[in-house]
Design a protein around this motif. Structure first.
Motif, PDB file in Angstrom:
ATOM      1  N   VAL D  44       0.857  -1.180   0.000  1.00 44.71           N
ATOM      2  CA  VAL D  44       0.000   0.000   0.000  1.00 44.71           C
ATOM      3  C   VAL D  44       0.894   1.230   0.000  1.00 44.71           C
ATOM      4  O   VAL D  44       1.764   1.373   0.856  1.00 44.71           O
ATOM      5  CB  VAL D  44      -0.913   0.035   1.241  1.00 44.71           C
ATOM      6  CG1 VAL D  44      -1.803   1.274   1.201  1.00 44.71           C
ATOM      7  CG2 VAL D  44      -1.755  -1.227   1.333  1.00 44.71           C
ATOM      8  N   GLU D  46       1.088   5.658  -0.493  1.00 46.57           N
ATOM      9  CA  GLU D  46       0.360   6.898  -0.301  1.00 46.57           C
ATOM     10  C   GLU D  46       1.118   8.024  -0.998  1.00 46.57           C
ATOM     11  O   GLU D  46       2.340   7.951  -1.124  1.00 46.57           O
ATOM     12  CB  GLU D  46       0.279   7.184   1.201  1.00 46.57           C
ATOM     13  CG  GLU D  46      -0.718   8.235   1.611  1.00 46.57           C
ATOM     14  CD  GLU D  46      -0.769   8.384   3.127  1.00 46.57           C
ATOM     15  OE1 GLU D  46      -1.869   8.476   3.662  1.00 46.57           O
ATOM     16  OE2 GLU D  46       0.306   8.404   3.752  1.00 46.57           O
ATOM     17  N   GLU D  50       2.665   8.113 -10.385  1.00 47.86           N
ATOM     18  CA  GLU D  50       2.946   7.109 -11.410  1.00 47.86           C
ATOM     19  C   GLU D  50       3.850   7.786 -12.424  1.00 47.86           C
ATOM     20  O   GLU D  50       3.476   8.789 -13.040  1.00 47.86           O
ATOM     21  CB  GLU D  50       1.656   6.598 -12.058  1.00 47.86           C
ATOM     22  CG  GLU D  50       1.979   5.526 -13.085  1.00 47.86           C
ATOM     23  CD  GLU D  50       0.747   4.953 -13.777  1.00 47.86           C
ATOM     24  OE1 GLU D  50      -0.395   5.256 -13.346  1.00 47.86           O
ATOM     25  OE2 GLU D  50       0.910   4.211 -14.763  1.00 47.86           O
ATOM     26  N   LYS D  58       1.410  11.020 -13.204  1.00 45.71           N
ATOM     27  CA  LYS D  58       0.038  11.111 -12.693  1.00 45.71           C
ATOM     28  C   LYS D  58       0.085  10.992 -11.170  1.00 45.71           C
ATOM     29  O   LYS D  58       0.797  10.147 -10.634  1.00 45.71           O
ATOM     30  CB  LYS D  58      -0.806   9.987 -13.303  1.00 45.71           C
ATOM     31  CG  LYS D  58      -2.243   9.974 -12.840  1.00 45.71           C
ATOM     32  CD  LYS D  58      -3.211   9.307 -13.816  1.00 45.71           C
ATOM     33  CE  LYS D  58      -2.775   8.001 -14.401  1.00 45.71           C
ATOM     34  NZ  LYS D  58      -3.796   7.446 -15.318  1.00 45.71           N
ATOM     35  N   LYS D  59      -0.665  11.839 -10.474  1.00 47.07           N
ATOM     36  CA  LYS D  59      -0.715  11.795  -9.017  1.00 47.07           C
ATOM     37  C   LYS D  59      -1.859  10.880  -8.580  1.00 47.07           C
ATOM     38  O   LYS D  59      -2.975  10.956  -9.112  1.00 47.07           O
ATOM     39  CB  LYS D  59      -0.965  13.205  -8.447  1.00 47.07           C
ATOM     40  CG  LYS D  59       0.191  14.163  -8.687  1.00 47.07           C
ATOM     41  CD  LYS D  59       1.374  13.833  -7.783  1.00 47.07           C
ATOM     42  CE  LYS D  59       2.520  14.820  -8.020  1.00 47.07           C
ATOM     43  NZ  LYS D  59       3.726  14.440  -7.261  1.00 47.07           N
ATOM     44  N   LEU D  60      -1.604  10.034  -7.599  1.00 46.30           N
ATOM     45  CA  LEU D  60      -2.612   9.134  -7.043  1.00 46.30           C
ATOM     46  C   LEU D  60      -2.516   9.206  -5.521  1.00 46.30           C
ATOM     47  O   LEU D  60      -1.421   9.033  -4.969  1.00 46.30           O
ATOM     48  CB  LEU D  60      -2.352   7.701  -7.507  1.00 46.30           C
ATOM     49  CG  LEU D  60      -2.401   7.474  -9.024  1.00 46.30           C
ATOM     50  CD1 LEU D  60      -1.804   6.125  -9.375  1.00 46.30           C
ATOM     51  CD2 LEU D  60      -3.831   7.573  -9.528  1.00 46.30           C
ATOM     52  N   PRO D  61      -3.611   9.457  -4.822  1.00 45.17           N
ATOM     53  CA  PRO D  61      -3.512   9.614  -3.365  1.00 45.17           C
ATOM     54  C   PRO D  61      -3.093   8.330  -2.647  1.00 45.17           C
ATOM     55  O   PRO D  61      -2.361   8.366  -1.661  1.00 45.17           O
ATOM     56  CB  PRO D  61      -4.921  10.045  -2.943  1.00 45.17           C
ATOM     57  CG  PRO D  61      -5.812   9.682  -4.081  1.00 45.17           C
ATOM     58  CD  PRO D  61      -4.982   9.731  -5.331  1.00 45.17           C
ATOM     59  N   LYS D  62      -3.555   7.187  -3.147  1.00 46.11           N
ATOM     60  CA  LYS D  62      -3.257   5.935  -2.432  1.00 46.11           C
ATOM     61  C   LYS D  62      -3.456   4.774  -3.405  1.00 46.11           C
ATOM     62  O   LYS D  62      -4.407   4.786  -4.201  1.00 46.11           O
ATOM     63  CB  LYS D  62      -4.199   5.762  -1.245  1.00 46.11           C
ATOM     64  CG  LYS D  62      -3.789   4.687  -0.268  1.00 46.11           C
ATOM     65  CD  LYS D  62      -4.721   4.608   0.913  1.00 46.11           C
ATOM     66  CE  LYS D  62      -4.596   5.800   1.842  1.00 46.11           C
ATOM     67  NZ  LYS D  62      -5.394   5.654   3.066  1.00 46.11           N
ATOM     68  N   ILE D  63      -2.573   3.790  -3.393  1.00 53.36           N
ATOM     69  CA  ILE D  63      -2.734   2.639  -4.273  1.00 53.36           C
ATOM     70  C   ILE D  63      -2.363   1.351  -3.550  1.00 53.36           C
ATOM     71  O   ILE D  63      -1.615   1.349  -2.563  1.00 53.36           O
ATOM     72  CB  ILE D  63      -1.888   2.746  -5.563  1.00 53.36           C
ATOM     73  CG1 ILE D  63      -0.383   2.695  -5.246  1.00 53.36           C
ATOM     74  CG2 ILE D  63      -2.226   4.005  -6.345  1.00 53.36           C
ATOM     75  CD1 ILE D  63       0.496   2.655  -6.487  1.00 53.36           C
ATOM     76  N   LEU D  64      -2.911   0.260  -4.084  1.00 50.37           N
ATOM     77  CA  LEU D  64      -2.532  -1.091  -3.682  1.00 50.37           C
ATOM     78  C   LEU D  64      -1.867  -1.745  -4.884  1.00 50.37           C
ATOM     79  O   LEU D  64      -2.428  -1.734  -5.987  1.00 50.37           O
ATOM     80  CB  LEU D  64      -3.783  -1.889  -3.288  1.00 50.37           C
ATOM     81  CG  LEU D  64      -3.588  -3.392  -3.138  1.00 50.37           C
ATOM     82  CD1 LEU D  64      -2.844  -3.703  -1.851  1.00 50.37           C
ATOM     83  CD2 LEU D  64      -4.917  -4.108  -3.182  1.00 50.37           C
TER      84      LEU D  64
ATOM     85  N   MET E  73      -4.801  -1.384  -7.602  1.00 50.40           N
ATOM     86  CA  MET E  73      -6.110  -0.905  -7.184  1.00 50.40           C
ATOM     87  C   MET E  73      -5.933   0.482  -6.586  1.00 50.40           C
ATOM     88  O   MET E  73      -5.040   0.685  -5.757  1.00 50.40           O
ATOM     89  CB  MET E  73      -6.729  -1.865  -6.163  1.00 50.40           C
ATOM     90  CG  MET E  73      -8.176  -1.559  -5.837  1.00 50.40           C
ATOM     91  SD  MET E  73      -8.379  -0.329  -4.505  1.00 50.40           S
ATOM     92  CE  MET E  73      -8.285  -1.390  -3.065  1.00 50.40           C
ATOM     93  N   VAL E  74      -6.776   1.434  -6.991  1.00 56.24           N
ATOM     94  CA  VAL E  74      -6.710   2.798  -6.485  1.00 56.24           C
ATOM     95  C   VAL E  74      -8.028   3.126  -5.801  1.00 56.24           C
ATOM     96  O   VAL E  74      -9.076   3.159  -6.458  1.00 56.24           O
ATOM     97  CB  VAL E  74      -6.470   3.804  -7.633  1.00 56.24           C
ATOM     98  CG1 VAL E  74      -6.322   5.219  -7.078  1.00 56.24           C
ATOM     99  CG2 VAL E  74      -5.251   3.423  -8.452  1.00 56.24           C
ATOM    100  N   PRO E  75      -8.020   3.373  -4.482  1.00 60.45           N
ATOM    101  CA  PRO E  75      -9.244   3.835  -3.826  1.00 60.45           C
ATOM    102  C   PRO E  75      -9.633   5.196  -4.378  1.00 60.45           C
ATOM    103  O   PRO E  75      -8.768   6.034  -4.651  1.00 60.45           O
ATOM    104  CB  PRO E  75      -8.847   3.942  -2.355  1.00 60.45           C
ATOM    105  CG  PRO E  75      -7.579   3.180  -2.208  1.00 60.45           C
ATOM    106  CD  PRO E  75      -6.909   3.233  -3.540  1.00 60.45           C
ATOM    107  N   GLY E  79      -8.750   7.869 -10.014  1.00 57.81           N
ATOM    108  CA  GLY E  79      -7.333   8.222 -10.045  1.00 57.81           C
ATOM    109  C   GLY E  79      -7.067   9.714  -9.957  1.00 57.81           C
ATOM    110  O   GLY E  79      -5.930  10.136  -9.938  1.00 57.81           O
TER     111      GLY E  79
END
Lengths: 88, 88, 88, 88, 88, 88, 88
Positions: D44, D46, D50, D58-64, E73-75, E79
């Motif tokens: 996980v 935060e 990417e 690309k900004k992503l707040p949180k990923i798995l 997976m992105v919550p 995105g």
């Protein structure tokens, strides 16, 4: 179940000592005599021909094949000979 | 079963100390002396030649190969020499 | 078995603290000092050079490699230096 | 064994709360702060970027991330910063 | 360990009922509300949009995704939206 | 957990007797009525249409699909019809 | 569950002695009579035609197929004949 289930590992076991033909994932083909195998379908072949229609066939005295990469096994060695004897 | 099953891991075990030839998934080829292996067919080779017909062969003193990626192992080192002794 | 089996994980264990060279499935190459590993051949390397003949080499202070994707490990770091000491 | 084995999962554990850089099989790259992981190296992250040199970051707040598809993990976030502190 | 480990399956569990964004190996992308999952990270999504920049997006009322093929997976669903609420 | 987890296998179980749409890794697509499945997500379909926009659709009375190769399953059969009934 | 689950292995078991059609990952296709199978969906076929629209069909007296590489199995042999009898 009214028809007997011919288990795959039993078929391989009957082929020990007989010619088989193996096609690997990726396309490599080998014809040779089966010396042995294990539960992962790793196989040992003897007097092997690697069949390569483009680069030419290659003779190999003995090989070990990784069962994970075996796609298909044909009893009888070259895919054209008949093979009725191994089931008696 | 009337014919003895030559287990794949037994074949590898007999090759310890002897030259073998390994082809990996993806096509890399190595010839060298087998030092050891485990149940996952991870292998340790010594005095290794990475066979590369295009970029030229490369000498490596010792390597570890991941068994998952081994496609084929040939006792005898280069696929052309005879190899009748390891089964005695 | 008349010859001792050098277990792959023992070879890796002897390399801890020493330079190794790793080739991944897919072709990425790394040279660095091995800090540690586990039974899945996940590996931790330090003072790493990612070898990239096209884009140029890249320095990485420390990396973790997924054992599933390791194709080959070479003790000695760059595939050309001799490496006779780790087995004593 | 004269040198201590730095276990891969211990390295990951030390990175919790710190920036890491992950390269997936297939080439996707992510830089972000590690929030957690499990034994399958599922991770996980935060505050993720990417990294995409072609399409743009690309900004992503949180990923798995699926551990099966992780090729490499680099502590320190972007592969260029030094990272000596996490081992104390 | 001074920082708490956010387990990946806990993150997924917190997303139940919320929008997520999933990228599969091979590149397929889905945005939808997560209805459920299991230990293999198989996932059930509702009110799904398959994101296809070339062929055009497609609406799907409900889908099951094979966890083996999930890459990321992105919550938060798409995105780009912020997603700070799911961790309270 | 404040929201109920809809387990993937429960979703599949509710689809027995109903039309589903399956996309395989590699791109093959099948629409048919689900007759059954097992824990590996192997599936049996009846009155199947293999959807092939290029070669033309093909009718198959009954098929077994290997769960390893299933990428996505859509309840409702063709990805366009609404499908609200199966959860009551 | 109000509808009976037709387990995939039960479907295969009912096909023993009957013609089936198998499509492998990678695209190879085989039509033949099913002699047996095991829990890994390894299958033994008899009186086999390897269907090859480009190179021409090939007859094989008996083959073993690796279950890992089976994508789809169709009872009835060639994908066009009706096949209502095996479920009585």
């Amino acid at each position: 179940m009214t028809t007997e289930n011919v288990l795959p590992l039993e078929l391989i076991d009957k082929c020990i000592g007989s010619p088989i033909w193996v096609i690997m994932n990726g396309g490599k083909e080998f014809a040779g005599r089966l010396l042995g195998f294990d539960d992962y379908v790793n196989m040992v072949l003897e007097d092997v021909t690697e069949i390569d229609p483009i680069g030419g066939d290659k003779k190999l005295p003995k090989i070990l094949l990784n069962g994970n990469n075996v796609c298909m096994m044909v009893p009888g060695g070259d895919g054209v000979s008949t093979f009725d004897d191994e089931e008696k």
